[in-house]
Design an enzyme around this catalytic site. Structure first.
Site, PDB file in Angstrom:
ATOM      1  N   SER A 270       0.861  -1.186   0.000  1.00  0.00           N
ATOM      2  CA  SER A 270       0.000   0.000   0.000  1.00  0.00           C
ATOM      3  C   SER A 270       0.894   1.231   0.000  1.00  0.00           C
ATOM      4  O   SER A 270       1.893   1.290   0.729  1.00  0.00           O
ATOM      5  CB  SER A 270      -0.905   0.012   1.237  1.00  0.00           C
ATOM      6  OG  SER A 270      -1.525   1.276   1.385  1.00  0.00           O
ATOM      7  N   ARG A 309     -22.566  -6.711 -45.366  1.00  0.00           N
ATOM      8  CA  ARG A 309     -21.593  -6.262 -44.367  1.00  0.00           C
ATOM      9  C   ARG A 309     -22.118  -4.949 -43.795  1.00  0.00           C
ATOM     10  O   ARG A 309     -22.346  -4.007 -44.535  1.00  0.00           O
ATOM     11  CB  ARG A 309     -20.202  -6.058 -44.972  1.00  0.00           C
ATOM     12  CG  ARG A 309     -19.125  -5.740 -43.922  1.00  0.00           C
ATOM     13  CD  ARG A 309     -17.721  -5.716 -44.510  1.00  0.00           C
ATOM     14  NE  ARG A 309     -17.399  -6.973 -45.153  1.00  0.00           N
ATOM     15  CZ  ARG A 309     -17.247  -7.112 -46.474  1.00  0.00           C
ATOM     16  NH1 ARG A 309     -17.383  -6.080 -47.274  1.00  0.00           N
ATOM     17  NH2 ARG A 309     -16.981  -8.295 -46.992  1.00  0.00           N
TER      18      ARG A 309
END
Length: 384
Positions: A270, A309
Site C-alpha cells: 500500500s 456487411r
C-alpha cells in the site's frame, strides 16, 4: 511511428494478454493471407509443378505506421496490409488476396487469435483446477462459517468452499472445450463468386475454404458466416465466462482476506499504509470480471448485422472481441497464481461449531466436485 496506446500502465496483469495484442493480430492476418495463397496454389495445380516454391511473408517487415495510416483512410487495415504483402511478393503479387475481402481476413485472423488465446487461458484454468482439487481434499474437514447475504449463516468447511470454486472452473473448462474455431471465407458478399470466377470452377469457394482452414488449423464450417455472428458470440461468451468464474473466486478471496480467513502469501503493498497486505490477485480478478460484461454487450449488440456487411457493427466488434480474449487470459493466469498463493489463517479463539452431519455433508460436496474434475481431466492426461 507513434508510441503504442496501451502498454500496460493501467493494466496490472496486461503482460500476459500479449497473445491478443496488435502484433499477434497482425501476424494472424498475414498467416491468413499466406494460407489463402497456398490454398490457391493447390487448387490451380501450381503447387504440384516442379520447382514450386510456396509464397511466404514477413510480418515483422510490415511498416506499422503505414499500416495504421492506411487503416484510417480505408476504415479497415487489410487494404494497406495487402498492398505491402504484394510488394513483398514482387513478381508474384497477383497471387496475394485473390478473390478475398477484408472481412475474410479480419474474421479469420481474430478466430485464429481466439484459438491461441483461449488455449492459453484453458491451460491456466486447468492448473488452477488441479490446485483447487488438491486443496479441497486437504481442507475437507477444516470448519468454516458460511455467509449468505453477507451475514453469518451455517457451518461448512473450507474444503466445500474450495469445491464450489472448483465446480465453477470445471464448468468454464467444459465451455472452452466445446468451442469451435471456424475459418471465414466468402468473398465480397459471402457467395464466393470471385473465387469461382477466377478459378473457372464452381467448387472453388468450398475447396479454397477447406484449404485455408486446414493450413490454419481452423475448422471448415461449410459456409460463409460473415453476417451470422454466432461463431463470434460463442467465442466472446466463452471468454467472458472465464472472466466471470475467475471473478467469482476473486470476490470470495477478497472477502476471505477481509475476514482474515485466507490471505495471499505474496504481494499487496500500500502506498499510504505500509502495514497492509492487499489481496491483489483477488482485486484484479474482480476488476476483470466487472469489465467483461460491457465488452460482451458490445459484441452482442454488433451481432445485429445488416446487408452483406454492416456499416459500423462489424467494426465495433473488433476491439471488444480482442479485449475479452485479453481479459480471459489475464483472469485465468492470475487465478492460477492466486490459488497456490493462499495461506489459511488459524485465528486464536475462533471456533466454528460444526457437528458430524455438517462435516459429512460438506465432505460429500468435496467428493462430488473432485470426482467431476477428475472425470473431466482424465482425457487430458490420456492425450499426453
Amino acid at each position: 511511428m507513434a508510441e503504442p496506446f496501451d502498454w500496460g500502465l493501467l493494466e496490472p496483469a496486461g503482460a500476459v494478454g500479449v497473445p491478443a495484442g496488435d502484433d499477434r493480430v497482425l501476424a494472424a492476418m498475414v498467416a491468413v493471407e499466406e494460407a489463402l495463397v497456398g490454398a490457391w496454389d493447390e487448387l490451380d495445380g501450381s503447387a504440384a509443378q516442379p520447382g514450386y516454391a510456396p509464397l511466404g511473408f514477413d510480418a515483422a517487415a510490415i511498416d506499422r505506421a503505414r499500416l495504421v495510416a492506411g487503416a484510417r483512410e480505408a476504415g479497415v487495415p487489410v487494404i494497406a496490409l495487402v498492398e505491402q504483402l504484394r510488394e513483398q511478393a514482387g513478381a508474384h503479387a497477383g497471387r496475394v488476396h485473390r478473390g478475398a475481402t477484408s472481412q475474410d481476413i479480419v474474421d479469420s485472423a481474430l478466430v485464429l487469435v481466439s484459438r491461441e488465446s483461449l488455449s492459453r487461458a484453458r491451460s491456466a484454468l486447468a492448473a488452477a483446477a488441479a490446485e483447487l482439487a488438491t486443496r479441497a481434499i486437504r481442507s475437507r474437514a477444516t470448519p468454516l462459517l458460511a455467509r449468505t447475504l453477507t451475514q453469518q449463516a451455517e457451518p461448512t468447511t473450507l474444503g466445500a468452499a474450495l469445491a464450489s470454486w472448483l465446480d465453477a472452473v470445471v464448468s468454464a473448462l467444459e465451455v472452452l472445450d466445446r468451442l469451435e474455431y471456424p475459418v471465414q471465407l466468402g468473398g465480397a458478399v459471402g457467395t464466393g463468386a470471385a473465387f469461382a470466377r477466377l478459378a473457372a470452377r464452381a467448387d472453388a469457394p468450398q475447396t479454397l475454404r477447406a484449404g485455408v482452414a486446414a493450413r490454419l488449423g481452423l475448422s471448415d464450417p461449410g459456409r460463409a458466416w460473415h453476417t451470422d455472428r454466432g461463431p463470434v458470440l460463442a467465442i466472446a461468451d466463452a471468454a467472458a465466462r472465464v472472466a466471470a468464474v475467475a471473478g467469482r473466486v476473486g470476490r470470495d478471496l477478497g472477502l476471505a482476506a477481509r475476514d482474515g480467513v485466507l490471505l495471499p502469501a505474496t504481494g499487496g503493498g500500500s502506498s499510504a499504509m505500509p502495514h497492509k497486505q492487499n489481496p491483489v490477485d483477488a482485486v484484479l480478478l474482480t476488476a476483470n470480471s466487472l469489465r467483461a460484461p460491457g465488452l460482451l454487450a458490445t459484441v452482442h449488440t454488433a451481432a445485429l448485422s445488416s446487408d452483406a456487411r454492416p456499416a459500423g457493427e462489424w467494426h465495433a466488434e473488433w476491439q471488444a472481441w480482442r479485449e475479452l480474449l485479453r481479459i480471459a487470459i489475464e483472469s485465468a493466469e492470475v487465478l492460477a497464481h492466486a490459488i497456490p498463493d493462499l495461506v489459511v489463517v488459524e485465528r486464536a479463539g475462533s471456533t466454528v461449531n460444526a457437528d458430524a452431519a455438517d462435516l459429512a455433508s460438506a465432505g460429500a460436496v468435496v467428493d462430488a466436485a473432485v470426482a467431476r474434475y477428475r472425470a473431466h481431466a482424465e482425457p487430458d492426461r490420456e492425450a499426453h
